[in-house]
Write an enzyme that holds these catalytic residues in place. Sequence first.
Site, PDB file in Angstrom:
ATOM      1  NE  ARG A 119     -12.136  11.200   1.462  1.00 15.74           N
ATOM      2  CZ  ARG A 119     -12.938  10.156   1.454  1.00 15.74           C
ATOM      3  NH1 ARG A 119     -14.251  10.169   1.539  1.00 15.74           N
ATOM      4  NH2 ARG A 119     -12.402   9.076   0.822  1.00 15.74           N
ATOM      5  CG  HIS A 178      -8.209  -2.427  -4.408  1.00 16.96           C
ATOM      6  ND1 HIS A 178      -8.322  -3.756  -3.632  1.00 16.96           N
ATOM      7  CD2 HIS A 178      -7.220  -2.884  -5.374  1.00 16.96           C
ATOM      8  CE1 HIS A 178      -7.409  -4.548  -4.059  1.00 16.96           C
ATOM      9  NE2 HIS A 178      -6.565  -4.219  -4.920  1.00 16.96           N
ATOM     10  CD  GLU A 235     -12.265   3.322   4.921  1.00 16.75           C
ATOM     11  OE1 GLU A 235     -11.148   2.606   4.320  1.00 16.75           O
ATOM     12  OE2 GLU A 235     -12.899   3.841   4.202  1.00 16.75           O
ATOM     13  N   GLY A 295      -8.748   5.270  -1.956  1.00 14.56           N
ATOM     14  CA  GLY A 295      -9.396   4.826  -3.190  1.00 14.56           C
ATOM     15  C   GLY A 295      -8.990   3.838  -3.995  1.00 14.56           C
ATOM     16  N   GLY A 296      -8.011   2.822  -3.292  1.00 17.30           N
ATOM     17  CA  GLY A 296      -7.622   1.833  -3.994  1.00 17.30           C
ATOM     18  C   GLY A 296      -6.413   2.055  -4.958  1.00 17.30           C
ATOM     19  CG  HIS A 336     -14.057  -1.973   3.889  1.00 17.09           C
ATOM     20  ND1 HIS A 336     -13.050  -1.230   3.080  1.00 17.09           N
ATOM     21  CD2 HIS A 336     -14.598  -0.877   4.631  1.00 17.09           C
ATOM     22  CE1 HIS A 336     -12.980  -0.019   3.424  1.00 17.09           C
ATOM     23  NE2 HIS A 336     -13.667   0.295   4.100  1.00 17.09           N
ATOM     24  CE  LYS A 356      -3.880  -1.851   2.604  1.00 19.79           C
ATOM     25  NZ  LYS A 356      -4.792  -1.749   4.016  1.00 19.79           N
TER      26      LYS A 356
END
Length: 688
Positions: free
Chosen positions: A324, A267, A307, A196-197, A240, A190
């Site tokens: 946000r 994703h 998350e 946003g994947g 998720h 990552k």
Amino acid sequence: MAAYIRFTNFGTRRFQNLLQWQNIRFTSTVFQPINKVLIANRGEIACRVMQSAKKMAIQTVAVYSEADVQSMHVSMADETYYIGPAASQESYLNQKKIIEVAKYTGAQAIHPGYGFLSENAEFAELCQKEGIIFVGPPSSAIRDMGIKSTSKHIMSSAGVPVIEGYHGDDQSDSRLKQEAEHIGFPVMIKAVRGGGGKGMRTAMTVEDFDSQLQSARTEAMKSFGDDVMLIEKFVERPRHVEVQVFGDKHGNYVYLFERDCSVQRRHQKIIEEAPAPGISETTRKSLGEAAVRAAQAVNYVGAGTVEFIMDRDEKFYFMEMNTRLQVEHPVTEMVTGTDLVEWQLKVAAGDRLPVLQDELKLKGHAFEARIYAEDPDNNFMPGAGPLLHLSTPPPASDVRIETGVRQGDEVSVHYDPMIAKLVVWADDRQSALRKCRAKLRQYNIVGLTTNIRFLEDLASHPSFESGDVHTGFIDQHYSELFPRRTLSHNVVCQAAVALVSLERIQTWNSALESKDPFSPFAMETGSRINHEFKRTITLNDGDKSIDVQLSYIRDDTYVIVIGDKSYHVYAMLDTVADKNILRSVVDGVHSKASVDGSYQLKLPTPKFILETSATAPTAGAIAPMPGVIEKVNVKVGDTVKAGQPLLIMIAMKMEYVIQAPKSGVIKEIPHNVGETVNKGVTLIKLED
């Protein structure tokens, strides 16, 4: 321990001196009312913010790019200002220009929506410097939670469960590979500034690692200007699950329960629900409390989402915090009876949270389905172009249509291809799911390929109905979600008759406007002496052509022949609430269908037009979607092999590598870097 007292602007100097003498600390804060807000965004979220602002009697200021001159959010705002060309770097990401508009209009606050500048710490600091309220968290919180490696350390110190991984400074390929082997495959690679994947890849084995690392680095550098990576253990069949949190400037925090966003493609989320199915109340409480600890650790203010990745045993691990408002916030609003945008504006102005934790209760179940201009059968390839026809289910208290487009608007190649969000609520999950499917069937869009049929199939899948969801859901059930469809002759008959009926209406309207409305030549059935009306219509179902022989008998009655089969058809076309409804009987089977319904059949392009068209098939690489040419890797005269990358296109904020369809020599490169091209255009011409 010294006490802390927060002052508003009513304190006196004498009283402040007295407090200092008694060793009681204080901070003096002037809370500024918001009478006018600038929305530094576009599309659906800009319209959503305006709805709440207008409800609160707050004036709204919209900014728009060249591509959005006629857009819905521009027409909704009290004031509108042009800020630059279509490219977001020159418009919606132009911090200086947006600040100038805010100061010129006297807007006390800027709401960034989601995307664009919403998680930009520098922009939040610029707002503060200019005396403008940033409707979001402090820049320090954005910065701490925006860098994944930093956020992991903070969360671990705050007692939030963190998944095993490497977040170190040594970014050499060899060190990252060594850490991946130590963690054990499969692993996630990552970008530390990702979202946003983007900049995210999965390496299932050590052999995959090098190529996946380079791919993630390249995408991260292009998206975030930073290719620093972290390595995490990949949780198999993960869910998720994310928690909506809210904080104010007075130290109050609440969690508004969780959402399940497990079903994703590329994703990126595609359908969300609240609350998460099958989670125990104990886990729900633990998730919420962990999310609040995460927010407290960075002194968070406003709306945020924490998350988590959750395994089969309901063990959860911190993944990231989105500083946000989330795209899927409406499902939380539906099950808690709140308006989170209203909360954002109030908290930004200095108000306390309207409720405390024990006052928040879950009620019912909600789903959100994201409707995109994309082709699920072509790896969800995004599309762009005009919405020739758009009709939606009627909005209601339990059905929300969150959108930023209208019929006739254009889905731009420069921005996200989301057309709308369909949000439904019911007393329980099964009722909400049935409602979601029913409302999806009422959605009709013509002009662009959409994912509506896929969403219907997804919401009807037995495993989804049972709540057995995870991030690999689409891959696991691919064959059932992408079945080989055979179009029934009944539907083909309806399509042919609908086409003829629409032509009849158009012909009759034209005849009424002419000087001889009763001329037999003004009738599409050719009502002439000794002449029987017969017609052959060719329809395209994808790549398959269907020849339909249609004979008009009398009074909306037809005989239709498809292949070696004949059908007796009676049909009438009615217009109900601006929708063309076809009522038909095909060999005794009664049907009612919207002409702009779930099946899309196309009239083929005439051969003489196709042969002279600039977009006719050519030996070379063809644009699979509308987009902007970002980089060309070859030059005229180069010899290339099949599968070799030729150029890179950017479409809907995604990067696409266009490969050579065959081996050959580059004959011509018709377009330059920076040009916008349409779908089907030849990008590279090849010769053997």
